[in-house]
Motif scaffolding. Structure first.
Motif, PDB file in Angstrom:
ATOM      1  N   MET A  50     -11.893  31.294 -27.549  1.00  0.00           N
ATOM      2  CA  MET A  50     -12.599  32.325 -28.145  1.00  0.00           C
ATOM      3  C   MET A  50     -13.683  32.673 -27.429  1.00  0.00           C
ATOM      4  SD  MET A  50     -10.801  33.246 -30.965  1.00  0.00           S
ATOM      5  CE  MET A  50      -9.480  32.835 -29.842  1.00  0.00           C
ATOM      6  N   ALA A  53     -16.974  35.388 -31.028  1.00  0.00           N
ATOM      7  CA  ALA A  53     -16.417  35.143 -29.550  1.00  0.00           C
ATOM      8  C   ALA A  53     -18.041  35.344 -28.792  1.00  0.00           C
ATOM      9  CB  ALA A  53     -15.509  36.077 -29.215  1.00  0.00           C
ATOM     10  N   TRP A 105      -4.887  37.815 -25.624  1.00  0.00           N
ATOM     11  CA  TRP A 105      -6.146  38.195 -26.273  1.00  0.00           C
ATOM     12  C   TRP A 105      -7.343  37.095 -26.317  1.00  0.00           C
ATOM     13  CZ3 TRP A 105      -6.607  34.341 -29.540  1.00  0.00           C
ATOM     14  CH2 TRP A 105      -5.283  33.478 -30.063  1.00  0.00           C
ATOM     15  N   MET A 106      -7.191  35.649 -25.735  1.00  0.00           N
ATOM     16  CA  MET A 106      -8.048  34.725 -25.688  1.00  0.00           C
ATOM     17  C   MET A 106      -9.170  35.269 -24.742  1.00  0.00           C
ATOM     18  SD  MET A 106      -6.009  31.419 -25.968  1.00  0.00           S
ATOM     19  CE  MET A 106      -5.228  31.439 -24.469  1.00  0.00           C
ATOM     20  N   GLU A 120      -8.490  38.714 -21.528  1.00  0.00           N
ATOM     21  CA  GLU A 120      -8.429  39.812 -22.529  1.00  0.00           C
ATOM     22  C   GLU A 120      -7.528  40.709 -22.033  1.00  0.00           C
ATOM     23  OE1 GLU A 120     -11.190  38.627 -21.003  1.00  0.00           O
ATOM     24  OE2 GLU A 120     -12.599  38.455 -22.469  1.00  0.00           O
ATOM     25  N   GLN A 141      -8.242  39.535 -30.692  1.00  0.00           N
ATOM     26  CA  GLN A 141      -9.140  38.556 -30.500  1.00  0.00           C
ATOM     27  C   GLN A 141     -10.073  38.383 -31.863  1.00  0.00           C
ATOM     28  OE1 GLN A 141     -12.495  39.270 -27.621  1.00  0.00           O
ATOM     29  NE2 GLN A 141     -12.211  37.229 -26.860  1.00  0.00           N
TER      30      GLN A 141
END
Length: 565
Positions: free
Chosen positions: A292, A350, A460-461, A465, A517
């Protein structure tokens, strides 16, 4: 040589072996990706480098404690450290993944010999009035070993290579053996016979193996799997066999009289909860920091070492004070602090700063230190002197089993929260794509598949992205390939509008990535909150882990406890 120097060297010998065994429960985790690159194989198979150690450790610890009480703790400790040192050396030279896993299983067996013997060796080396201080230091080392594993593993793997996470044990092990042989005297439980309790050994080994193995494999098969239910059922059958043999046997390995000591039961259950909390904290936070917040494994490991820093300070303070004032309030306070700190991790996102994470981990470490040393001290203080060895085995087994149970539960919860959150985010993104009035139908289809793929592959991490160049380029290429299959008129229409089509696709893809995310962050948030809340029963267990004691009468209470024995 003065008595003080001799005791210091004796304690150093014990702590070196203890530190190695506990360190190796977590130090390999950070190096698993590097091992995968070298040996190949699936993630499930490489995870047995970690699981094999934990399984052997949990299965063997009570039997090892009993044998040490019967035949000599010093002998077993030296044998365990020697075996651990040898397997560490061989693990560094392992030529295949199968060989490495086998050596890790043997290492877990050696660790199970070492860890429970350290408490009785310590209590027989130092006078009674020093036990609180010494067990406080023991608890600090325990917290440091477990929490510093990721940081040390990251440093050794990045600066040298993964083999050094095993080679580093060799000089420590050799020094521990030499110091133990010279400075520590032999001790045993003089009330324990020399007959080996084969029925009890079979019962507890079978029960721990089946239950621990089921909890490890539940991540693969699910809690409702027939295979998992059969393993757990068989484990309970073996546990019943163990209880029966201890009840009927002439020389049982676990005197059932220990189970009638309320404070001992409270201490064991507290350590069960604490073991789960420590592993859940390490596992969830390491994934959150790397996935994240986009940290490297090394940086994440260093941040996680703040748990050890907090634990060192609080253990050194709470250990001696708990010997004077009792353990129950320290332990209960520590559980509350740890649970609160883990729950507060659910407030992170995040974009959180490193300082926000470090503060929470320091507090969590302080809570663990407040609990660990006082509870271990209570477990020793409230059992007969000759049963310290087997009681140490039970409490350490409870802590190890708690770790396995905690990981099994928390991985399931995290997976459920992540899957449900990502499904909702993917559905919302798909609806937004289909409702878009700019994109042509075939572009919508390509984009919808790209969004689904993004969710499956974890693009998505942080650090990957969905609006990144690689993902966008893949979408452009897929759209161009799909356009090439269109009729000539449709191709011309697309070519004239391609700039606007690609801009709109990138915008929607960026939005989808952001939503995914955020869904993942929320999944971690809910799981952190759950991990904190499930510690609440530990407060009650901690309050039962020691006798009520008035601060102004420590000497009278100590005398009464001695008379009870």
């Amino acid at each position: 040589m003065s008595t003080r120097t001799r005791r210091a060297l004796s304690f150093t010998a014990i702590i070196l072996g203890f530190f190695m065994a506990l360190l190796d429960t977590t130090i390999v985790n950070i190096a698993l990706p590097e091992m995968t690159r070298q040996f190949g194989g699936s993630v499930s198979r490489i995870s047995w480098v970690m699981n094999g150690y934990n399984l052997a450790f949990a299965v063997s610890i009570l039997t090892a404690s009993r044998l040490a009480d019967q035949f000599g703790r010093k002998k077993l400790f030296i044998g365990g450290v020697a075996l651990f040192t040898l397997t560490s050396l061989l693990a560094g030279f392992a030529a295949s993944l199968g060989m490495l896993i086998l050596l890790r299983v043997i290492q877990g067996l050696a660790g199970a010999i070492i860890v429970p013997v350290t408490i009785p060796l310590t209590t027989t080396t130092f006078p009674k009035e020093m036990h609180g201080l010494i067990i406080g230091l023991w608890g600090a080392v325990s917290g440091v070993a477990a929490a510093s594993g990721p940081a040390l593993g990251g440093i050794l793997t990045q600066k040298l290579n993964w083999e050094w996470i095993f080679f580093v044990n060799v000089p420590l092990g050799v020094l521990s053996i030499v110091l133990t042989a010279v400075f520590i005297r032999e001790s045993r439980d003089n009330t324990a016979g020399r007959l080996i309790d084969y029925g009890g050994t079979l019962g507890i080994t079978g029960a721990m193996f089946l239950i621990t193995y089921a909890l490890i494999k539940v991540q693969d098969y699910g809690w409702d799997s027939l295979r998992i239910l059969m393993l757990l059922g068989a484990g309970l059958v073996f546990l019943a066999l163990f209880i029966l043999t201890q009840w009927k046997g002439r020389e049982p390995m676990l005197p059932l009289s220990l189970m009638r000591i309320r404070t001992f039961n409270g201490a064991s259950l507290t350590l069960l909860v604490l073991g789960a909390a420590l592993l859940n904290l390490s596992l969830l936070t390491s994934f959150f920091l790397t996935r994240m917040m986009g940290m490297t494994e090394l940086k994440a490991g260093l941040v996680l070492s703040m748990v050890a820093a907090g634990s060192i300070v609080s253990s050194a303070i709470s250990g001696p004070l708990s010997g004077k004032y009792g353990s129950r309030w320290f332990a209960a306070g520590g559980i509350i602090v740890t649970a609160g700190a883990i729950y507060s991790l659910s407030w992170l996102h995040a974009g959180s700063t490193v300082a926000e994470v470090v503060l929470r981990l320091l507090v969590a470490g302080a809570g663990i230190g407040l609990t660990m040393a006082p509870v271990m001290s209570s477990a020793v203080r409230n059992v007969p002197d000759d049963k310290v060895g087997i009681s140490s085995g039970v409490t350490n087994m409870a802590k190890a089993l708690g770790s396995v149970i905690g990981v099994a539960i928390i991985v399931t919860v995290l997976q459920h929260n992540t899957d449900s959150g990502l499904r909702a985010a993917e559905k919302h993104a798909a609806e937004a794509i289909q409702a878009d009035t700019v994109l042509q139908p075939f572009v919508k289809n390509v984009l919808a598949e790209a969004v689904a793929s993004t969710g499956r592959e974890g693009a998505w991490m942080a650090g990957g992205e969905a609006d990144g160049a690689e993902t966008a380029a893949a979408v452009v290429q897929a759209v161009e390939l799909a356009a090439a299959k269109l009729p000539p008129e449709a191709q011309q229409a697309f070519a004239a509008d391609s700039g606007r089509q690609f801009r709109e696709a990138r915008l929607l893809l960026t939005q989808a990535g952001g939503e995914m995310q955020e869904a993942a962050v929320q999944a971690f948030s809910r799981t952190f909150a759950f991990a904190g809340l499930i510690m609440i029963p530990g407060i009650l267990f901690a309050l039962l882990s020691d006798k009520r004691r008035k601060p102004q009468e420590p000497e009278r209470v100590a005398e009464a406890a001695a008379l009870e024995r």
